[in-house]
Design an enzyme around this catalytic site. Structure first.
Site, PDB file in Angstrom:
ATOM      1  N   GLY A 178       0.853  -1.178   0.000  1.00 44.47           N
ATOM      2  CA  GLY A 178       0.000   0.000   0.000  1.00 44.47           C
ATOM      3  C   GLY A 178       0.885   1.223   0.000  1.00 44.47           C
ATOM      4  N   GLY A 192       0.740   5.657   0.243  1.00 47.24           N
ATOM      5  CA  GLY A 192      -0.007   6.893   0.335  1.00 47.24           C
ATOM      6  C   GLY A 192       0.953   8.040   0.155  1.00 47.24           C
ATOM      7  N   ALA A 193       0.431   9.244   0.291  1.00 44.77           N
ATOM      8  CA  ALA A 193       1.269  10.404   0.077  1.00 44.77           C
ATOM      9  C   ALA A 193       2.359  10.488   1.141  1.00 44.77           C
ATOM     10  CB  ALA A 193       0.416  11.657   0.101  1.00 44.77           C
ATOM     11  N   VAL A 219       3.281   1.063   2.957  1.00 46.42           N
ATOM     12  CA  VAL A 219       3.010  -0.072   3.830  1.00 46.42           C
ATOM     13  C   VAL A 219       3.622  -1.329   3.229  1.00 46.42           C
ATOM     14  CG1 VAL A 219       1.224  -1.402   4.985  1.00 46.42           C
ATOM     15  CG2 VAL A 219       0.838   1.010   4.479  1.00 46.42           C
ATOM     16  N   LYS A 258       4.164   0.113   8.469  1.00 51.56           N
ATOM     17  CA  LYS A 258       3.919   1.388   7.799  1.00 51.56           C
ATOM     18  C   LYS A 258       5.105   2.309   8.027  1.00 51.56           C
ATOM     19  CE  LYS A 258      -0.206   3.164   7.947  1.00 51.56           C
ATOM     20  NZ  LYS A 258      -1.131   3.875   7.069  1.00 51.56           N
ATOM     21  N   ASP A 301     -10.451  11.217   8.989  1.00 51.19           N
ATOM     22  CA  ASP A 301     -10.325  10.740   7.615  1.00 51.19           C
ATOM     23  C   ASP A 301     -11.045   9.403   7.442  1.00 51.19           C
ATOM     24  OD1 ASP A 301      -9.629  10.860   4.973  1.00 51.19           O
ATOM     25  OD2 ASP A 301      -7.542  10.280   5.253  1.00 51.19           O
TER      26      ASP A 301
END
Ligand SMILES: *[C@@H]1O[C@H](CO)[C@@H](O)[C@H](O)[C@H]1NC(C)=O
Ligand SMILES: *[C@@H]1O[C@H](CO)[C@@H](O)[C@H](O)[C@H]1NC(C)=O
Ligand SMILES: *[C@@H]1O[C@H](CO)[C@@H](O)[C@H](O)[C@H]1NC(C)=O
Length: 802
Positions: A519, A521-522, A526, A542, A635
């Site tokens: 995974g 993200g910005a 992960v 993470k 979020d």
């Protein structure tokens, strides 16, 4: 830039389990063999419900076992070679005439065989009941897996006297655990712990009461799990002493199993046979009612380890936690013993060196060396403080028990009137050694670091927020602040986080050099990892990037996250805080995100969606009201909800906002949240409260109801593009059926469907004060309180969704 943290996206595909099945009506002939490999064959029962073969349970680790082959979880019901059960790739099982089933390792050494066996095997048979049978030429059974049970019983299986079920060590470790269910010679069925490595049994913590000393013909003779799912002890005279299960669900439409879980709870489960692929095992019955208090057993630690505290969760299963000043001996095993983080001695100034931590509703019922009464609370406390042999004192009704460690059977129960005073050394944090110092919190100063950061988002122009949205730099403030009231559930407030501090080296090893990215993200990536290679103990690591927070703040935030315990939250196991490296280690969720679940190829069933909505609601309620430090998620969206092995919704990334703050500069005001889910107050001069999560939950609830994304610009019908608007229109026009697009199950459940839609509309009210609290939301969803007709969600403005 992508949305922040689409976490663990592809996990669904990561645990390979494949079985190329061989069907020959369940028959297996002499000489047939199976080899442990990823693409291994298995021997199927005629119906295909059960398979016998090698199941991969960890990297290069296989278990010779029987499992449900038609359900996605492939739940294991039996395994060979209990106690030392996993074997490497290339191991082989063969059906022989003289020795029955023989398991050999790749070197050819015999590891296990199907003992005891008298006679010569003619063939093997995988029965549709889940029983693997070896028969001789006269069709006589020589060996049956049902007669050498492991931790699970299946319908039609019976336990005769002296037969036992033994739990596994942990959910994922198949070595021998501490719990046994056995049918004793005296006619009682009991649950008890054993002391490993010998099998010495402790007194039972559950007894069926089917012993009869006066009339042995009346005593229990066998333990039966009958075809309809009833569980009982059959007495000598044919009477049945019912224990549970049965009747409530159809045994023809459901798989049923009864498993002695690794935590000592014997549970009957059911699972629909014809599944859309997403159902999970549901609990039908369990014993004992409260495992934390059931064990009035003087020997053994109880379900949790020594010095640990047990608290019952809503599913009847226990959760264990160390008291403050103590930490887990094995940080990866919540059920292991707790050790004090200090050495207690008989120093001259003993009284000055130690402090007592008070825990209400708490007791460790054994290990006392003195009883003082009558004695008041203060006397009890001081008596332990002054006594250098005393580790804990328990006060109840003018009695005071002083105790020494190790303490067993610790429990926290609301109805328990005892107060515990736990001795901890004051200066345990004064000497932080190396890169992984022990927990820095001082007793009594637990949350002082967690400063209240309540602010408001000052965003003047919509041009600016459009820019922000388009740029999707949607990160910023979110607030974790100390609760001011005292309605703090006792458990969280008394226990330490038990978070493990990992070295970077350890995590590099666990992830094989950050090899498998699952995974991105910005602000984080992960990776999948495995603690102790080969253990099957998977974790999600993470790696946080662009963190500018100080070390102290990092630890404070991580501690807050670590103190949360709820079945609808993804659990944080540990962290690494070494030089520039900041990593968080979470439990691994095998079923991906709610986004892939909801918007994937197959639509989850209505009932499943209802369960998920309840789960998320409860998880949020916990974050808002029930954990000791209030956490606003900021979020909530389907990418941040993960689905566990049992298809429970688990909220992830809570508490992260503060960690991921971009810069500390006040000129940089950021919006935390994701387009389509953000509450309007982010864009106005309004304070940010828990109600921002309620808003996002409302949007999410609509997505769960409709199985579609909140914003769908590709739709041909413009009025449907914004889900929140469309849903309100449908509600007003009385056409909510359109929202579920021919989902018969949902349409037939119209009252609930309507209730869910109404609750969602309440949640997305533009005015935060009109939105209900999460407590009210869960009550309305579950039908406990009436739902009033909701007003129009956005009376003042057009939609904020651009
Ligand atoms: C399985 O083997 C037994 C014994 O050889 C035989 O009686 C039975 O018919 C076989 N069943 C199937 C489905 O082949
Ligand atoms: C399979 O199990 C059922 C139920 O115990 C039993 O009646 C049947 O005879 C078994 N089949 C074989 C071939 O052993
Ligand atoms: C199982 O036990 C229950 C309770 O005694 C009984 O009502 C039921 O008929 C039994 N089912 C079978 C298949 O024997």
């Amino acid at each position: 830039m992508a949305c922040p943290l689409p976490h663990l996206l592809f996990f669904l595909f990561l645990l390979p389990f494949s079985g190329v099945a061989q069907t020959n009506g369940g028959n297996v002939s002499i000489g047939a063999s199976l080899t442990a490999a990823a693409e291994a064959h298995s021997w199927l029962s005629q119906s295909g419900d059960f398979a016998f073969g090698f199941k991969e349970v960890g990297t290069n680790l296989f278990l010779l076992s029987i499992w449900y082959d038609k359900i996605p979880q492939k739940t294991i019901v039996w395994y060979a070679n209990e106690g030392n059960s996993t074997v490497p790739r290339g191991s082989k099982v063969e059906l022989t005439a003289d020795r029955g089933l023989v398991l050999t390792n790749p070197q050819g050494d015999q590891i296990w065989k199907s003992d005891p066996l008298v006679g010569s095997v003619a063939y093997g048979y995988m029965n549709n009941t889940g029983n693997f049978v070896l028969k001789d030429r006269n069709l006589q059974e020589l060996w049956e897996s049902f007669r050498v049970p492991t931790d699970t019983m299946l319908p039609t299986q019976e336990l005769e006297k002296r037969y036992v079920l033994t739990s596994r060590k942990t959910e994922t470790s198949f070595s021998k655990g501490r719990f046994q269910l056995s049918m004793l010679d005296n006619g009682n069925l009991v649950l008890r712990t054993i002391n490993l490595p010998t099998d010495h049994p402790n007194e039972p913590y559950f007894t069926s009461g089917t012993r009869d000393d006066n009339d042995s013909s009346n005593a229990g003779s066998r333990f039966v799990f009958n075809q309809s799912g009833y569980i009982y002890v059959l007495r000598g005279n044919g009477q049945r002493s019912m224990l549970g299960g049965g009747g409530a669900v159809s045994a023809t439409d459901n798989y049923l199993r009864a498993t002695l879980n690794f935590d000592g709870v014997f549970t009957e489960y059911y699972h629909p046979k014809t599944s859309s692929g997403n159902e999970s095992w549901s609990v039908l019955w369990y014993e004992p009612e409260n495992i934390c208090t059931a064990s009035v057993v003087t020997a053994g630690s109880g379900t949790c380890g020594y010095n640990s505290l047990c608290q019952l969760k809503t599913d009847g299963r226990p959760s264990c936690s160390c008291p403050r000043g103590y930490s887990l001996l094995d940080p990866s095993d919540q059920f292991s013993d707790c050790k004090p983080n200090f050495a207690q001695g008989c120093e001259d100034d003993h009284e000055q060196l130690y402090d007592l931590v008070e825990l209400s509703n708490t007791d460790w019922p054994f290990s006392d060396y003195v009883l003082l009464e009558p004695f008041d609370r203060e006397e009890c406390r001081n008596s332990c403080l002054r006594d250098c042999l005393c580790s804990v004192s328990i006060y109840r009704d003018n009695s005071c028990w002083k105790k020494r460690i190790p303490l067993s059977n610790g429990r926290v129960v609301r109805t328990e009137r005892s107060t515990a005073f736990v001795k901890v050394r004051k200066d345990i944090n004064s000497s932080p050694p190396g890169p992984c110092p022990p927990d820095e919190k001082k007793p009594g100063k637990k949350h002082d670091e967690t400063k209240a950061v309540v602010g408001s988002v000052l965003l003047g122009s919509s041009v600016f927020f459009n820019f922000v949205l388009v740029a999707a730099i949607l990160l910023g403030f979110c607030f974790i602040y100390k609760r001011k009231d005292t309605r703090i559930p006792q458990f969280e407030s008394v226990t330490d986080t038990n978070l493990r501090c990992f070295t970077y080296q350890e995590l590099a090893q666990a992830t094989n050099g950050f090899n498998e990215e699952v995974g991105k993200g910005a602000f984080s990536v992960v990776y999948k990892g495995e603690m102790n290679r080969g253990s099957g103990n998977f974790v999600a690591v993470k790696k946080l990037e662009r963190l500018v927070q100080g070390e102290k703040e990092f630890k404070a935030e991580v501690n807050v996250i670590g103190q949360t315990h709820h079945k609808n939250l993804v659990r944080l196991i540990g962290f690494c805080n070494e030089g520039p490296n900041r990593l968080l280690v979470y439990e691994y969720m095998s079923n991906g995100t709610l986004a892939s679940f909801l918007f994937g190829d197959t639509r989850p069933s209505w009932n499943q969606r209802i369960r998920i909505a309840y789960g998320i609601g409860r998880g949020l309620l916990y974050l808002h009201e029930e954990c000791s430090t209030q956490i606003i998620h900021c979020d909530i969206k389907p990418q941040n909800i993960l689905i566990d092995d049992y298809y429970n919704a688990r909220i992830s990334d809570f508490g992260l906002a503060k960690l991921l703050m971009i810069g500390q500069s006040q000129t940089h005001t950021d919006i935390r949240g994701t387009r389509g889910y953000v509450a309007p107050e982010w864009f106005r001069r309004m304070p940010i409260t828990v109600k921002v999560d309620v808003y996002s939950f409302g949007v999410l609830l609509l997505e769960i109801i409709c199985c579609r994304r909140s914003v769908d610009m590709d739709t041909s019908e413009v009025e449907k593009a914004i889900l929140t608007d469309w849903a309100y229109d449908c509600y007003q026009e009385g056409t909510i059926d359109a929202l579920v697009e021919g989902d018969v199950e949902a349409i037939n459940d119209r009252a609930k469907l309507e209730r869910f839609v109404m609750v969602a509309i309440w949640c997305i009210q533009e005015d935060p004060s009109l939105r209900p609290t999460m407590r009210k939301v869960t009550q309305m969803l579950e039908g406990v309180v009436e739902v009033n007709v909701p007003p129009c969600p956005s009376p003042f403005s057009t939609t904020i969704l651009i």
